[in-house]
Design a protein around this motif. Structure first.
Motif, PDB file in Angstrom:
ATOM      1  N   SER A   1       0.830  -1.207   0.000  1.00 36.17           N
ATOM      2  CA  SER A   1       0.000   0.000   0.000  1.00 36.17           C
ATOM      3  C   SER A   1       0.860   1.252   0.000  1.00 36.17           C
ATOM      4  N   CYS A   2       1.921   1.178   0.817  1.00 32.13           N
ATOM      5  CA  CYS A   2       2.852   2.321   0.901  1.00 32.13           C
ATOM      6  C   CYS A   2       3.544   2.551  -0.437  1.00 32.13           C
ATOM      7  N   GLU A   3       3.954   1.430  -1.081  1.00 34.79           N
ATOM      8  CA  GLU A   3       4.611   1.530  -2.390  1.00 34.79           C
ATOM      9  C   GLU A   3       3.659   2.087  -3.432  1.00 34.79           C
ATOM     10  N   ASP A   4       2.393   1.615  -3.372  1.00 36.65           N
ATOM     11  CA  ASP A   4       1.386   2.125  -4.311  1.00 36.65           C
ATOM     12  C   ASP A   4       1.186   3.628  -4.145  1.00 36.65           C
ATOM     13  N   THR A   5       1.161   4.063  -2.878  1.00 36.92           N
ATOM     14  CA  THR A   5       0.994   5.490  -2.594  1.00 36.92           C
ATOM     15  C   THR A   5       2.173   6.288  -3.139  1.00 36.92           C
ATOM     16  N   LYS A   6       3.389   5.734  -2.930  1.00 37.86           N
ATOM     17  CA  LYS A   6       4.578   6.400  -3.440  1.00 37.86           C
ATOM     18  C   LYS A   6       4.543   6.502  -4.962  1.00 37.86           C
ATOM     19  N   LYS A   7       4.124   5.388  -5.617  1.00 40.58           N
ATOM     20  CA  LYS A   7       4.038   5.387  -7.071  1.00 40.58           C
ATOM     21  C   LYS A   7       3.016   6.410  -7.564  1.00 40.58           C
ATOM     22  N   LYS A   8       1.868   6.445  -6.891  1.00 44.80           N
ATOM     23  CA  LYS A   8       0.837   7.404  -7.276  1.00 44.80           C
ATOM     24  C   LYS A   8       1.320   8.837  -7.097  1.00 44.80           C
ATOM     25  N   ASP A   9       2.007   9.066  -5.953  1.00 40.67           N
ATOM     26  CA  ASP A   9       2.559  10.407  -5.705  1.00 40.67           C
ATOM     27  C   ASP A   9       3.596  10.774  -6.764  1.00 40.67           C
ATOM     28  N   GLN A  10       4.433   9.772  -7.136  1.00 39.00           N
ATOM     29  CA  GLN A  10       5.468  10.010  -8.149  1.00 39.00           C
ATOM     30  C   GLN A  10       4.839  10.336  -9.504  1.00 39.00           C
ATOM     31  N   ILE A  11       3.796   9.535  -9.852  1.00 42.55           N
ATOM     32  CA  ILE A  11       3.085   9.771 -11.123  1.00 42.55           C
ATOM     33  C   ILE A  11       2.439  11.149 -11.127  1.00 42.55           C
ATOM     34  N   LYS A  12       1.822  11.493  -9.997  1.00 42.51           N
ATOM     35  CA  LYS A  12       1.168  12.800  -9.883  1.00 42.51           C
ATOM     36  C   LYS A  12       2.185  13.928 -10.013  1.00 42.51           C
ATOM     37  N   LEU A  13       3.349  13.736  -9.361  1.00 42.16           N
ATOM     38  CA  LEU A  13       4.420  14.737  -9.424  1.00 42.16           C
ATOM     39  C   LEU A  13       4.924  14.887 -10.855  1.00 42.16           C
ATOM     40  N   GLU A  14       5.104  13.743 -11.533  1.00 47.82           N
ATOM     41  CA  GLU A  14       5.572  13.771 -12.910  1.00 47.82           C
ATOM     42  C   GLU A  14       4.552  14.457 -13.820  1.00 47.82           C
ATOM     43  N   GLU A  15       3.260  14.185 -13.569  1.00 49.18           N
ATOM     44  CA  GLU A  15       2.197  14.828 -14.358  1.00 49.18           C
ATOM     45  C   GLU A  15       2.200  16.340 -14.136  1.00 49.18           C
ATOM     46  N   GLN A  16       2.387  16.746 -12.885  1.00 46.68           N
ATOM     47  CA  GLN A  16       2.435  18.169 -12.565  1.00 46.68           C
ATOM     48  C   GLN A  16       3.635  18.847 -13.230  1.00 46.68           C
ATOM     49  N   GLU A  17       4.787  18.129 -13.179  1.00 49.72           N
ATOM     50  CA  GLU A  17       5.990  18.676 -13.807  1.00 49.72           C
ATOM     51  C   GLU A  17       5.808  18.784 -15.317  1.00 49.72           C
ATOM     52  N   ALA A  18       5.145  17.778 -15.910  1.00 51.27           N
ATOM     53  CA  ALA A  18       4.881  17.799 -17.351  1.00 51.27           C
ATOM     54  C   ALA A  18       3.946  18.950 -17.707  1.00 51.27           C
ATOM     55  N   GLU A  19       2.918  19.145 -16.863  1.00 50.19           N
ATOM     56  CA  GLU A  19       1.975  20.240 -17.098  1.00 50.19           C
ATOM     57  C   GLU A  19       2.672  21.600 -16.991  1.00 50.19           C
ATOM     58  N   MET A  20       3.541  21.713 -15.985  1.00 51.41           N
ATOM     59  CA  MET A  20       4.281  22.963 -15.801  1.00 51.41           C
ATOM     60  C   MET A  20       5.227  23.220 -16.979  1.00 51.41           C
ATOM     61  N   ALA A  21       5.889  22.137 -17.424  1.00 53.03           N
ATOM     62  CA  ALA A  21       6.812  22.263 -18.560  1.00 53.03           C
ATOM     63  C   ALA A  21       6.057  22.660 -19.818  1.00 53.03           C
ATOM     64  N   LYS A  22       4.872  22.049 -20.023  1.00 54.18           N
ATOM     65  CA  LYS A  22       4.059  22.378 -21.190  1.00 54.18           C
ATOM     66  C   LYS A  22       3.568  23.822 -21.110  1.00 54.18           C
ATOM     67  N   ALA A  23       3.138  24.223 -19.903  1.00 56.97           N
ATOM     68  CA  ALA A  23       2.658  25.594 -19.725  1.00 56.97           C
ATOM     69  C   ALA A  23       3.775  26.599 -20.009  1.00 56.97           C
ATOM     70  N   GLU A  24       4.982  26.260 -19.526  1.00 60.28           N
ATOM     71  CA  GLU A  24       6.140  27.126 -19.760  1.00 60.28           C
ATOM     72  C   GLU A  24       6.487  27.180 -21.251  1.00 60.28           C
ATOM     73  N   SER A  25       6.422  25.998 -21.902  1.00 60.90           N
ATOM     74  CA  SER A  25       6.706  25.933 -23.341  1.00 60.90           C
ATOM     75  C   SER A  25       5.666  26.715 -24.139  1.00 60.90           C
ATOM     76  N   ASP A  26       4.389  26.549 -23.744  1.00 60.35           N
ATOM     77  CA  ASP A  26       3.312  27.274 -24.420  1.00 60.35           C
ATOM     78  C   ASP A  26       3.472  28.783 -24.243  1.00 60.35           C
ATOM     79  N   ALA A  27       3.883  29.188 -23.034  1.00 60.15           N
ATOM     80  CA  ALA A  27       4.078  30.621 -22.753  1.00 60.15           C
ATOM     81  C   ALA A  27       5.214  31.185 -23.604  1.00 60.15           C
ATOM     82  N   LYS A  28       6.310  30.404 -23.711  1.00 58.68           N
ATOM     83  CA  LYS A  28       7.446  30.834 -24.530  1.00 58.68           C
ATOM     84  C   LYS A  28       7.056  30.918 -25.997  1.00 58.68           C
ATOM     85  N   GLU A  29       6.272  29.915 -26.454  1.00 63.42           N
ATOM     86  CA  GLU A  29       5.824  29.901 -27.850  1.00 63.42           C
ATOM     87  C   GLU A  29       4.919  31.104 -28.131  1.00 63.42           C
TER      88      GLU A  29
END
Length: 215
Positions: A21-49
């Motif tokens: 359960s703890c590992e699943d939570t960590k994986k979910k948190d990691q996935i969520k963090l990666e999604e947030q980072e991807a969204e931020m990177a896309k937002a930054e890229s879109d802003a630059k474009e």
């Protein structure tokens, strides 16, 4: 005290479930963090474009404004300089008068061109006579911006007349005729400034009453 084997098994199972359960939570948190980072990177890229597109649009707008306000642009907008524009395009000089710089152009009006000997203009704009046409048109252009007051000062400094060197390398003579400033060409013919001080982004235009010839 010995633990019952069944109890040990239950405890082990509980530990495994908790760990999973703890590992699943960590994986979910990691996935969520990666999604947030991807969204931020896309937002930054879109802003630059968007910023780049806006900068390019502004640059194009400035270029268009510069073209519109250039000597060539002003000539194209004038109802009295249609023939000159045709001649500039035939000579390939329109780009020069669109570009940055400072020029003084003594621009013959449509009426001035109409006073040329019959067939002269038609011959000049023929492709085989391009070099001659370029020479004629360059004789009307002086490097540097000289408004009417500047021409007057040059005349006064020269005790009644002044010489200007055209971009062709030949001379024009400016002088006064009463309240008028006139330009004398290499043939001794005089042209009046009929409309002066048409300011452009890359110089100034003075509409003149004659087509000037160096010789």
């Amino acid at each position: 005290m010995k633990l019952n084997k069944s109890l040990v098994a239950v405890l082990l199972m509980a530990f495994v479930v908790a760990f999973s359960s703890c590992e699943d939570t960590k994986k979910k948190d990691q996935i969520k963090l990666e999604e947030q980072e991807a969204e931020m990177a896309k937002a930054e890229s879109d802003a630059k474009e968007a910023e780049m597109q806006e900068a390019q649009a502004n640059e194009e707008k400035m270029k268009e404004e510069a073209r519109t306000n250039s000597i060539a642009g002003k000539a194209m907008a004038s109802r009295d300089l249609d023939t000159l524009v045709i001649a500039l395009k035939a000579a390939g000089l329109a780009d020069m008068l669109l570009a940055e710089g400072d020029y003084t152009v003594f621009a013959p009006t449509d009426f001035a061109f109409s006073e040329l000997k019959k067939g002269t203009l038609e011959d000049l704009i023929k492709p085989e006579n391009k070099e001659m046409l370029v020479s004629v048109l360059q004789y009307h252009v002086v490097a540097g911006k000289m408004r009417s007051e500047d021409l007057g000062k040059a005349i006064d400094a020269g005790n009644g007349k002044a010489e200007l060197t055209t971009v062709k390398g030949d001379k024009l003579t400016i002088m006064r005729d009463g309240d008028q400033i006139v330009i004398k060409d290499g043939k001794g013919k005089k042209a009046q400034i009929v409309l002066g001080n048409i300011d452009a982004s890359n110089g100034v235009i003075h509409e003149v009453s004659k087509v000037l010839m160096s010789k």
